[in-house]
Design an enzyme around this catalytic site. Structure first.
Site, PDB file in Angstrom:
ATOM      1  N   LYS A  20       0.832  -1.209   0.000  1.00  0.00           N
ATOM      2  CA  LYS A  20       0.000   0.000   0.000  1.00  0.00           C
ATOM      3  C   LYS A  20       0.869   1.263   0.000  1.00  0.00           C
ATOM      4  CE  LYS A  20      -3.912  -2.238   2.337  1.00  0.00           C
ATOM      5  NZ  LYS A  20      -4.958  -2.101   3.381  1.00  0.00           N
ATOM      6  N   TYR A  60     -12.181  -2.844  -4.133  1.00  0.00           N
ATOM      7  CA  TYR A  60     -12.788  -2.919  -2.802  1.00  0.00           C
ATOM      8  C   TYR A  60     -14.323  -2.930  -2.869  1.00  0.00           C
ATOM      9  CZ  TYR A  60      -8.436  -2.311  -0.129  1.00  0.00           C
ATOM     10  OH  TYR A  60      -7.205  -2.498   0.464  1.00  0.00           O
ATOM     11  N   ARG A  96      -2.149 -14.576   3.885  1.00  0.00           N
ATOM     12  CA  ARG A  96      -2.852 -13.926   4.990  1.00  0.00           C
ATOM     13  C   ARG A  96      -2.080 -14.100   6.297  1.00  0.00           C
ATOM     14  NH1 ARG A  96      -6.995 -10.321   3.869  1.00  0.00           N
ATOM     15  NH2 ARG A  96      -8.057 -10.837   5.808  1.00  0.00           N
ATOM     16  N   ARG A 113       1.992  -6.862   9.486  1.00  0.00           N
ATOM     17  CA  ARG A 113       1.271  -5.802  10.202  1.00  0.00           C
ATOM     18  C   ARG A 113       1.638  -5.773  11.688  1.00  0.00           C
ATOM     19  NH1 ARG A 113      -4.459  -7.076   7.211  1.00  0.00           N
ATOM     20  NH2 ARG A 113      -4.217  -5.731   5.381  1.00  0.00           N
ATOM     21  N   ASN A 150      -2.017  -0.012   6.933  1.00  0.00           N
ATOM     22  CA  ASN A 150      -1.533  -1.293   7.436  1.00  0.00           C
ATOM     23  C   ASN A 150      -0.633  -2.015   6.423  1.00  0.00           C
ATOM     24  OD1 ASN A 150      -3.581  -2.013   5.715  1.00  0.00           O
ATOM     25  ND2 ASN A 150      -4.822  -3.047   7.257  1.00  0.00           N
ATOM     26  N   HIS A 153      -2.012  -5.325   1.369  1.00  0.00           N
ATOM     27  CA  HIS A 153      -3.280  -6.009   1.107  1.00  0.00           C
ATOM     28  C   HIS A 153      -2.966  -7.427   0.653  1.00  0.00           C
ATOM     29  CE1 HIS A 153      -7.157  -7.097  -0.664  1.00  0.00           C
ATOM     30  NE2 HIS A 153      -6.449  -7.564  -1.683  1.00  0.00           N
ATOM     31  N   GLU A 164      -9.314 -10.622  -8.142  1.00  0.00           N
ATOM     32  CA  GLU A 164      -8.372  -9.502  -7.977  1.00  0.00           C
ATOM     33  C   GLU A 164      -7.202  -9.597  -8.958  1.00  0.00           C
ATOM     34  OE1 GLU A 164      -7.319  -9.506  -3.832  1.00  0.00           O
ATOM     35  OE2 GLU A 164      -9.316  -8.867  -3.202  1.00  0.00           O
TER      36      GLU A 164
HETATM   37  P1  IDP Z   1      -8.038  -6.824   5.073  1.00  0.00           P
HETATM   38  O1  IDP Z   1      -7.192  -5.825   4.326  1.00  0.00           O
HETATM   39  O2  IDP Z   1      -7.335  -7.345   6.293  1.00  0.00           O
HETATM   40  O3  IDP Z   1      -8.586  -7.924   4.185  1.00  0.00           O
HETATM   41  P2  IDP Z   1     -10.695  -5.575   4.980  1.00  0.00           P
HETATM   42  O4  IDP Z   1     -11.779  -5.804   5.975  1.00  0.00           O
HETATM   43  O5  IDP Z   1     -10.857  -6.178   3.615  1.00  0.00           O
HETATM   44  O6  IDP Z   1      -9.313  -6.017   5.656  1.00  0.00           O
HETATM   45  O7  IDP Z   1     -10.519  -3.993   4.854  1.00  0.00           O
HETATM   46  C1  IDP Z   1      -9.770  -3.440   3.817  1.00  0.00           C
HETATM   47  C2  IDP Z   1      -8.902  -2.339   4.371  1.00  0.00           C
HETATM   48  O8  IDP Z   1      -9.724  -1.287   4.876  1.00  0.00           O
HETATM   49  C3  IDP Z   1      -8.015  -2.743   5.558  1.00  0.00           C
HETATM   50  O9  IDP Z   1      -6.814  -3.373   5.176  1.00  0.00           O
HETATM   51  C4  IDP Z   1      -7.771  -1.397   6.196  1.00  0.00           C
HETATM   52  O10 IDP Z   1      -6.787  -0.668   5.453  1.00  0.00           O
HETATM   53  C5  IDP Z   1      -9.119  -0.719   6.017  1.00  0.00           C
HETATM   54  N1  IDP Z   1     -10.012  -0.956   7.168  1.00  0.00           N
HETATM   55  C6  IDP Z   1     -10.845  -1.992   7.380  1.00  0.00           C
HETATM   56  N2  IDP Z   1     -11.523  -1.859   8.525  1.00  0.00           N
HETATM   57  C7  IDP Z   1     -11.106  -0.689   9.068  1.00  0.00           C
HETATM   58  C8  IDP Z   1     -11.454   0.048  10.258  1.00  0.00           C
HETATM   59  O11 IDP Z   1     -12.293  -0.372  11.077  1.00  0.00           O
HETATM   60  N3  IDP Z   1     -10.811   1.224  10.469  1.00  0.00           N
HETATM   61  C9  IDP Z   1      -9.897   1.727   9.582  1.00  0.00           C
HETATM   62  N4  IDP Z   1      -9.554   1.078   8.468  1.00  0.00           N
HETATM   63  C10 IDP Z   1     -10.146  -0.106   8.195  1.00  0.00           C
END
Ligand code: IDP
Length: 189
Positions: A20, A60, A96, A113, A150, A153, A164
């Site tokens: 990212k 997304y 993951r 992370r 974070n 992805h 994807e």
């Molecule tokens: P993932 O990246 O671990 O699969 P997802 O639920 O698909 O998580 O969410 C996509 C991205 O959106 C996350 O990696 C993060 O950058 C952001 N995100 C998800 N939930 C939150 C939240 O509650 N607060 C802030 N950012 C979030």
């Protein structure tokens, strides 16, 4: 070798990984690539790009109803990223595991992370003094871009990985190559 055939054994998976904007800005690209490479997955595609908001909305799309959807798209299009495809046995689940939990506060040490970032952002919280301390006028001045950091992805299922990879790469951009350590890393079916 079977690696050069279109039809791979079903135990052979591919996953999409994105470094990212925060990962690239923080000079973590080598560190992040190393972790996938050293675990044993094989890199079959990679490109440095600055994706459009429209492209990221597609990426997304499943999160379109989340309140943070627009800000997430804004963050992800705020700078260049590296999109990658890694392959290997159970590549999606292994990917993951290498990445760790969505919220870095929940991510275990040893994961990307859990080792390389602190928070995806809690911009609503904190007293006025905090916003002054970090040089922002108020919580709203940092809402757009300071969340979601974070670092990486990774596809969360085999189905979303396929979707994807199709979204980010043309078939011809996936490079088939035989890696000398293949049999030292993977079991044959
Ligand atoms: P993932 O990246 O671990 O699969 P997802 O639920 O698909 O998580 O969410 C996509 C991205 O959106 C996350 O990696 C993060 O950058 C952001 N995100 C998800 N939930 C939150 C939240 O509650 N607060 C802030 N950012 C979030």
């Amino acid at each position: 070798s079977y690696l050069f055939k279109d039809k791979r054994p079903s135990w052979f998976e591919r996953t999409l990984v994105i470094l990212k904007p925060d990962g690239l800005q923080r000079a973590l690209s080598g560190e992040v690539l190393s972790r996938f490479e050293q675990r044993g997955l094989q890199l079959v595609a990679a490109k440095l790009i600055r994706p459009s908001a429209a492209h990221l909305k597609q990426h997304y799309w499943e999160l379109r109803d989340k309140p943070f959807f627009t800000n997430l798209v804004t963050f992800m299009s705020s700078g260049p990223i590296i999109a990658m495809v890694w392959q290997g046995t159970d590549a999606v689940a292994i990917g993951r595991a290498i990445i760790g939990a969505t919220d870095p506060m929940d991510a275990l040490p040893g994961t990307i992370r859990g080792d390389l970032c602190i928070t995806v952002g809690r911009c609503e919280e904190g007293p006025k003094e905090y916003w002054e301390l970090i040089g922002k006028r108020n919580k709203f001045s940092c809402l757009t871009n300071s969340r979601f950091r974070n670092v990486v992805h990774g596809s969360d299922s085999v189905e979303s990985a396929k979707h994807e990879i199709d979204l980010w790469f043309k078939p011809a951009e996936l490079v088939m190559w035989e890696r000398c350590c293949h049999d030292w890393v993977f079991e044959s079916p």
